[in-house]
Scaffold this active site. Structure first.
Site, PDB file in Angstrom:
ATOM      1  N   SER A 270      -9.719   1.662   2.917  1.00 48.74           N
ATOM      2  CA  SER A 270      -8.881   2.503   2.088  1.00 48.74           C
ATOM      3  C   SER A 270      -7.808   1.744   1.301  1.00 48.74           C
ATOM      4  O   SER A 270      -7.259   2.277   0.348  1.00 48.74           O
ATOM      5  CB  SER A 270      -8.179   3.552   2.959  1.00 48.74           C
ATOM      6  OG  SER A 270      -7.313   2.916   3.892  1.00 48.74           O
TER       7      SER A 270
ATOM      8  N   LYS B 252       0.857  -1.183   0.000  1.00 43.78           N
ATOM      9  CA  LYS B 252       0.000   0.000   0.000  1.00 43.78           C
ATOM     10  C   LYS B 252       0.895   1.235   0.000  1.00 43.78           C
ATOM     11  O   LYS B 252       1.926   1.253   0.686  1.00 43.78           O
ATOM     12  CB  LYS B 252      -0.887  -0.030   1.251  1.00 43.78           C
ATOM     13  CG  LYS B 252      -1.918   1.087   1.353  1.00 43.78           C
ATOM     14  CD  LYS B 252      -2.789   0.902   2.595  1.00 43.78           C
ATOM     15  CE  LYS B 252      -3.872   1.935   2.748  1.00 43.78           C
ATOM     16  NZ  LYS B 252      -4.742   1.673   3.929  1.00 43.78           N
TER      17      LYS B 252
ATOM     18  N   SER C  66      -9.824  -0.820   7.073  1.00 47.23           N
ATOM     19  CA  SER C  66      -9.260  -0.682   5.726  1.00 47.23           C
ATOM     20  C   SER C  66      -8.541  -1.905   5.167  1.00 47.23           C
ATOM     21  O   SER C  66      -8.140  -1.887   4.007  1.00 47.23           O
ATOM     22  CB  SER C  66      -8.318   0.513   5.670  1.00 47.23           C
ATOM     23  OG  SER C  66      -9.079   1.679   5.594  1.00 47.23           O
TER      24      SER C  66
END
Ligand code: GLN
Length: 484
Positions: free
Chosen positions: A155, A80, A179
């Site tokens: 997210s 990420k 997330s």
């Protein structure tokens, strides 16, 4: 010919170690898929093809020279884009960090490299990890591999989509309020949020420091255990890092006899999508058939989860994001002529609307006179939520619940109403508040063919149990697979 991208990470590492598959061939197989699918999925903000291929070739040479390779030998992994990878841009999905090159590796990155993983790129996310659909990214919209009209969740939407579409063998994300688990449920992969402190946050760009945890997205439960065994464990560079070691990877248990499962009555409520409810109840039947007993439990403070989270998380975010001032990192608005204007113009143009909303909320909640009314009260509610779990874990070993109230939604469906978006995390936030271990497993498909997720929650540092229960489930009810 063997389809390399269909192997689990565990199986691939084994194949690379024993010379069945070259690390270079594995990396190439994944980059071929990235080239083919990335134009629609848009999971990556940066692809590190050259360095990945170099790294893979080096591993192959080392193996030929008789060196013993690590636990993730030749396994392509995506990060990420709020995790530092030295020499590569870390943007956090924000204009504010455009051009910011990481000066060091996050602890998780370093541990992956040491285990001989091959880092393939950085994945898209909601700006500074704030959101539930990845639509808040300043750069692009990632699509759900199961239906390009739907969001991948957020997210960590890029990491979830990349793992699901086999653009990497597994990926890492961060989970502050859901997330990892929510996008895992939306994309039909395993998403593990470890106990707070089990994985070092050093090199993770902070959102809400008391809630943030790093964890893996994988296509099998064994891979989640393998990833955790590599990235977990004490790190002196993170003062909140626990002394506990992550569990070793262990085989799937034959049955779950003697296991006590709790169903929290507050999670089976109006507003829970009937298809989600049905598949979660179906999962409960699987646990029963494996010998587990099921009782109802109560987590009475669940109803305050969203309200208290949206005080605590923005408060911590407003403080953490104060460092983005146009002087130290990334973007600066050059039209400014005074120092004050540097701050004002840079933050005005660099941050997107959701981030600004959180900074305003947090700054307000922390200001003199309001601190007691909001922040301190939310912290007390948080303690009550943690106590709810402690009480429940006196009677049960694992809690089983939906991960999300609905399957993946369509682009734009919730962007106009932030509160509707916030409600996506109603079932995941409580675990962050309590800091316990939880994961989402694929448990079926909706009538429209979208993945559905079931959440398992265990007490703090009970990852071994959590993963073992999940492995038994996976063996009894194999996960739905993407058709391409
Ligand atoms: N969706 C939640 C939020 O917007 C959780 C995000 C996260 O876990 N990083 O804050």
């Amino acid at each position: 010919m063997m389809d390399i991208t269909s192997l689990s990470a565990s199986r691939l590492a084994e194949a690379v170690k024993n010379g069945e598959v070259a690390a270079e061939a594995a990396a190439k197989a994944y980059f071929d898929r990235i080239e083919k699918l990335e134009p629609t999925i848009k999971a990556f903000l940066a692809v590190a093809k050259d360095s990945a291929l170099d790294q893979a070739r080096l591993l192959d040479r080392n193996r030929k020279n008789g060196e013993k390779l690590g636990a993730l030998a030749g396994v392509p992994v995506a990060l990420k884009d709020n995790l530092q990878l030295k020499g590569v841009e870390t943007t956090c999905g924000s204009k504010m960090l455009k051009g910011h090159i990481a000066a060091y590796d996050a602890t998780v990155t370093e541990r992956l490299k040491k285990a001989d993983a091959v880092i393939v790129g950085k994945t898209n996310l909601d700006e500074f990890a704030m959101g539930s659909s990845t639509e808040n990214s300043a750069f692009q919209k990632t699509t759900n591999p199961w239906d390009p009209a739907c969001v991948p969740g957020g997210s960590s939407g890029g990491s979830a989509a990349a793992a699901a579409a086999r653009l990497c063998a597994f990926s890492l994300g961060s989970d502050t309020g859901g997330s990892i688990r929510q996008p895992a449920a939306f994309c039909g992969v395993v998403g593990l949020k470890p106990t707070y402190g089990l994985v070092s946050r050093y090199g993770l760009v902070a959102f809400a420091s008391s809630l943030d945890q790093i964890g893996p997205f994988t296509r099998t439960v064994e891979d989640a255990a393998l990833a955790l065994s590599v990235i977990g464990g004490h790190d002196p560079l993170d003062s909140t890092s626990a002394v506990n070691a992550p569990p070793a990877v262990s085989p799937a248990p034959k049955d779950l006899k003697g296991l006590r499962i709790g169903l929290p009555k507050e999670y089976f409520i109006d507003g829970l999508d009937p298809e989600v409810e049905k598949s979660v109840r179906g999962a409960v039947e699987v646990f029963k058939s494996l010998g587990a007993s099921v009782v109802e439990v109560s987590l009475p403070h669940t109803k305050y989860a969203i309200a208290s989270y949206y005080i605590i998380a923005p408060s911590e975010a407003s403080s953490n994001l104060a460092r983005f001032d146009g002087v130290r990192y990334g973007f600066v608005d050059r039209s400014a002529s005074t120092l004050e204007e540097v701050y004002e113009f840079t933050r005005g143009a660099g941050f997107g609307p959701e981030v600004k909303r959180r900074i305003m909320l947090g700054t307000y909640a922390l200001s003199a006179g309001y601190y007691d009314a909001y922040y301190s009260k939310a912290q007390r509610v948080r303690t009550l939520m943690a106590r709810d779990f402690k009480e429940a874990f006196k009677d049960v070993d694992v809690i089983v619940a939906p991960t999300t109230p609905t399957p993946a939604f369509r682009f734009g469906e919730k962007t106009a109403d932030p509160v509707a978006m916030y409600l996506s995390d109603v079932f995941t936030i409580p675990s962050n508040m309590a800091g316990n271990a939880s994961l989402s497993l694929p448990c079926g498909l909706s009538a429209k063919g979208l993945p559905l997720g079931v959440q398992l929650i265990a007490d703090v540092f009970q990852e071994e149990r959590l993963l073992s229960v999940a492995r038994a489930f996976e063996a009894a009810k194999p996960f739905p697979r993407l058709a391409y």
